[in-house]
Design a protein around this motif. Structure first.
Motif, PDB file in Angstrom:
ATOM      1  N   ARG A   1       0.610  -1.337  -0.289  1.00 29.98           N
ATOM      2  CA  ARG A   1       0.382  -0.014  -0.560  1.00 29.98           C
ATOM      3  C   ARG A   1       1.214   1.107   0.129  1.00 29.98           C
ATOM      4  O   ARG A   1       0.175   2.988  -0.891  1.00 29.98           O
ATOM      5  CB  ARG A   1      -0.838   0.197   1.481  1.00 29.98           C
ATOM      6  CG  ARG A   1      -2.217   1.335   1.311  1.00 29.98           C
ATOM      7  CD  ARG A   1      -3.043   1.125   2.381  1.00 29.98           C
ATOM      8  NE  ARG A   1      -4.025  -0.453   2.319  1.00 29.98           N
ATOM      9  CZ  ARG A   1      -4.515  -0.932   2.648  1.00 29.98           C
ATOM     10  NH1 ARG A   1      -4.294  -1.127   4.273  1.00 29.98           N
ATOM     11  NH2 ARG A   1      -5.451  -2.812   2.623  1.00 29.98           N
ATOM     12  N   GLY A   2       2.128   1.105   0.405  1.00 29.68           N
ATOM     13  CA  GLY A   2       3.065   2.330   0.471  1.00 29.68           C
ATOM     14  C   GLY A   2       3.906   1.984  -0.095  1.00 29.68           C
ATOM     15  O   GLY A   2       4.668   3.140  -0.184  1.00 29.68           O
ATOM     16  N   ASP A   3       4.285   1.623  -1.333  1.00 29.22           N
ATOM     17  CA  ASP A   3       5.102   1.310  -2.385  1.00 29.22           C
ATOM     18  C   ASP A   3       4.115   2.331  -3.884  1.00 29.22           C
ATOM     19  O   ASP A   3       2.622   1.612  -3.749  1.00 29.22           O
ATOM     20  CB  ASP A   3       4.810   0.236  -2.694  1.00 29.22           C
ATOM     21  CG  ASP A   3       6.610  -0.280  -4.351  1.00 29.22           C
ATOM     22  OD1 ASP A   3       7.314   0.092  -3.552  1.00 29.22           O
ATOM     23  OD2 ASP A   3       6.041  -0.300  -4.459  1.00 29.22           O
ATOM     24  N   GLU A   4       4.847   3.008  -4.568  1.00 30.04           N
ATOM     25  CA  GLU A   4       4.439   3.312  -5.015  1.00 30.04           C
ATOM     26  C   GLU A   4       4.424   3.402  -6.827  1.00 30.04           C
ATOM     27  O   GLU A   4       3.307   3.598  -7.714  1.00 30.04           O
ATOM     28  CB  GLU A   4       5.274   5.127  -5.377  1.00 30.04           C
ATOM     29  CG  GLU A   4       5.016   5.997  -4.546  1.00 30.04           C
ATOM     30  CD  GLU A   4       5.379   7.754  -5.113  1.00 30.04           C
ATOM     31  OE1 GLU A   4       6.233   7.232  -6.286  1.00 30.04           O
ATOM     32  OE2 GLU A   4       5.622   8.275  -4.025  1.00 30.04           O
ATOM     33  N   VAL A   5       5.232   1.976  -6.669  1.00 33.22           N
ATOM     34  CA  VAL A   5       4.677   1.339  -8.408  1.00 33.22           C
ATOM     35  C   VAL A   5       3.921   0.702  -7.758  1.00 33.22           C
ATOM     36  O   VAL A   5       3.525  -0.642  -7.021  1.00 33.22           O
ATOM     37  CB  VAL A   5       5.576   0.724  -8.206  1.00 33.22           C
ATOM     38  CG1 VAL A   5       5.707  -0.108  -9.613  1.00 33.22           C
ATOM     39  CG2 VAL A   5       7.149   0.894  -8.173  1.00 33.22           C
ATOM     40  N   GLU A   6       3.363   0.736  -9.192  1.00 37.32           N
ATOM     41  CA  GLU A   6       1.705  -0.376  -9.568  1.00 37.32           C
ATOM     42  C   GLU A   6       1.646  -1.840  -9.174  1.00 37.32           C
ATOM     43  O   GLU A   6       2.515  -2.217  -9.744  1.00 37.32           O
ATOM     44  CB  GLU A   6       0.854  -0.160 -10.339  1.00 37.32           C
ATOM     45  CG  GLU A   6      -0.500  -0.545 -10.914  1.00 37.32           C
ATOM     46  CD  GLU A   6      -0.921  -0.382 -11.717  1.00 37.32           C
ATOM     47  OE1 GLU A   6      -1.952  -1.021 -11.687  1.00 37.32           O
ATOM     48  OE2 GLU A   6      -0.874   0.912 -12.820  1.00 37.32           O
ATOM     49  N   THR A   7       0.844  -2.682  -8.203  1.00 31.09           N
ATOM     50  CA  THR A   7       1.047  -3.522  -7.782  1.00 31.09           C
ATOM     51  C   THR A   7       0.175  -4.825  -7.647  1.00 31.09           C
ATOM     52  O   THR A   7      -0.594  -4.334  -6.519  1.00 31.09           O
ATOM     53  CB  THR A   7       2.743  -4.211  -7.212  1.00 31.09           C
ATOM     54  OG1 THR A   7       3.751  -3.445  -7.086  1.00 31.09           O
ATOM     55  CG2 THR A   7       2.635  -6.025  -6.814  1.00 31.09           C
ATOM     56  N   THR A   8      -0.078  -5.566  -8.427  1.00 36.87           N
ATOM     57  CA  THR A   8      -1.291  -6.675  -8.273  1.00 36.87           C
ATOM     58  C   THR A   8      -1.240  -7.536  -7.508  1.00 36.87           C
ATOM     59  O   THR A   8      -0.736  -8.641  -8.299  1.00 36.87           O
ATOM     60  CB  THR A   8      -2.659  -6.825  -9.758  1.00 36.87           C
ATOM     61  OG1 THR A   8      -2.153  -5.100 -10.485  1.00 36.87           O
ATOM     62  CG2 THR A   8      -3.210  -7.469  -9.487  1.00 36.87           C
ATOM     63  N   LEU A   9      -1.763  -7.513  -6.942  1.00 34.24           N
ATOM     64  CA  LEU A   9      -1.962  -9.059  -6.151  1.00 34.24           C
ATOM     65  C   LEU A   9      -3.063  -9.975  -6.328  1.00 34.24           C
ATOM     66  O   LEU A   9      -3.919 -10.150  -6.512  1.00 34.24           O
ATOM     67  CB  LEU A   9      -2.103  -9.203  -4.209  1.00 34.24           C
ATOM     68  CG  LEU A   9      -1.450  -7.805  -3.407  1.00 34.24           C
ATOM     69  CD1 LEU A   9      -1.652  -7.934  -2.182  1.00 34.24           C
ATOM     70  CD2 LEU A   9       0.195  -7.827  -3.701  1.00 34.24           C
TER      71      LEU A   9
END
Length: 340
Positions: free
Chosen positions: A307-315
């Motif tokens: 949530r605190g990471d700026e790079v878009e990541t899909t779980l």
């Protein structure tokens, strides 16, 4: 050393920036030869790829791929913006939805309207920022988003930033030429550090800052796949051509809770490990053994960490073999490709 320190230096002859938090390397930006994210082209439509729902484009930096066919014909000029880094031998990923982004403002040509970041919840502050936005944008037809970094910031600094981005947008979008051209370069590491690392920090610009603040030692550690976790556990982050494999080990811990402890530690450390190595694409986690009842706790920890990471990541979720998969935007070039 406690606190946040931003070091603006060079790695060899290449511009670089590092963010140290409490003495630990938290983020790293190193310039490379690939087109920078945010670069705006006037490209030429080349050939459609209907099976992939996109179009190859010609740009001054080589072939690009746009996920759009409707309304495009070969030979037609189109404005597009680099969205990420391409794997070797693949086309540059671009989008036709161009954004002009700075420290405080994002000008959005395709989305008119004045918006304030939802992270700013104080109503008087939102009213102040809305007044600034109306004054700076005037009767411009483009949209604007004021970023969360605007909260408490100087009004003149915000207004100057909005006006600069608006002027750039007008210059680029009103260009009437039709030939292939680079219209705006993406930001380099030093500008990106100013733009995105907005929390209060000491800024070091002295030559040799990477050596003085142990950044070079931290980079050396990133060249090995092993990441040490709590309680003697570890994970190995290893990119392959197809995906990034992450293997979690419990180490010498033989307790019944060793697996869940190692996996929870992996969840907390994974965003930083991927960010510093510049890794994206498909990511597969080969986790330490743990009961299925603990999967929900692991997913919650992983979600909070990203949530605190700026790079878009899909779980994405679990595979039949019990692996966990993620899909991460290739927002940066891999560290091993940019090191001189």
């Amino acid at each position: 050393m406690k606190g946040r320190t931003i070091i603006l230096d060079h790695f060899g002859e290449v511009e670089a920036a590092a963010l140290m938090v409490d003495g630990q390397l938290d983020d790293l930006l190193i310039d490379g030869d690939a087109p920078r994210v945010g670069t705006v082209y006037r490209a030429i439509a080349d050939r459609p790829v209907k099976g992939q729902g996109g179009m190859f484009l010609k740009t001054p930096d080589g072939a690009a791929f746009l996920r759009q066919i409707k309304g495009l014909a070969p030979g037609q000029p189109i404005l597009c913006q680099v969205t990420g880094f391409a794997e070797p031998g693949k086309a540059i990923p671009v989008t036709a939805k161009i954004l002009f982004k700075s420290r405080y403002a994002i000008v959005t040509p395709d989305a008119p309207g004045l918006n304030i970041s939802r992270r700013i919840r104080d109503e008087p502050e939102r009213d102040r920022l809305l007044e600034i936005a109306h004054e700076a944008m005037g009767d411009a037809k483009h949209g604007l988003i004021l970023r969360s970094s605007c909260e408490g910031a100087d009004s003149d600094a915000i207004s100057d930033d909005v006006e600069a981005m608006l002027a750039l947008a007008i210059t680029v979008l009103d260009d009437a030429e039709t030939s292939m051209e680079v219209l705006a370069e993406g930001d380099g590491p030093h500008i990106l550090a100013w733009r995105d690392w907005v929390a209060k920090a000491e800024v070091v610009t002295d030559e040799g800052g990477f050596g003085d603040h142990a950044v070079l030692d931290a980079i050396d550690m990133l060249l090995t796949p092993q990441v040490n976790l709590a309680a003697g556990a570890s994970m190995f982050v290893e990119p392959t051509r197809a995906l990034v494999a992450v293997d979690v080990n419990t180490g010498a811990d033989a307790s019944l809770a060793a697996g869940i402890k190692a996996n929870m530690s992996c969840a907390r450390a994974l965003p930083r490990a991927l960010r510093l190595r510049g890794l994206g694409g498909q990511i597969t986690l080969d986790l330490a053994p743990m009961p299925k009842k603990d999967r929900r706790s692991f997913e919650t920890a992983l979600r909070q960490a990203f949530r605190g990471d700026e790079v878009e990541t899909t779980l994405v979720g679990w595979t039949p073999l019990g692996h966990y998969e993620l899909q991460r935007k290739r927002a940066r070039a891999p560290l091993l490709e940019v090191l001189p």
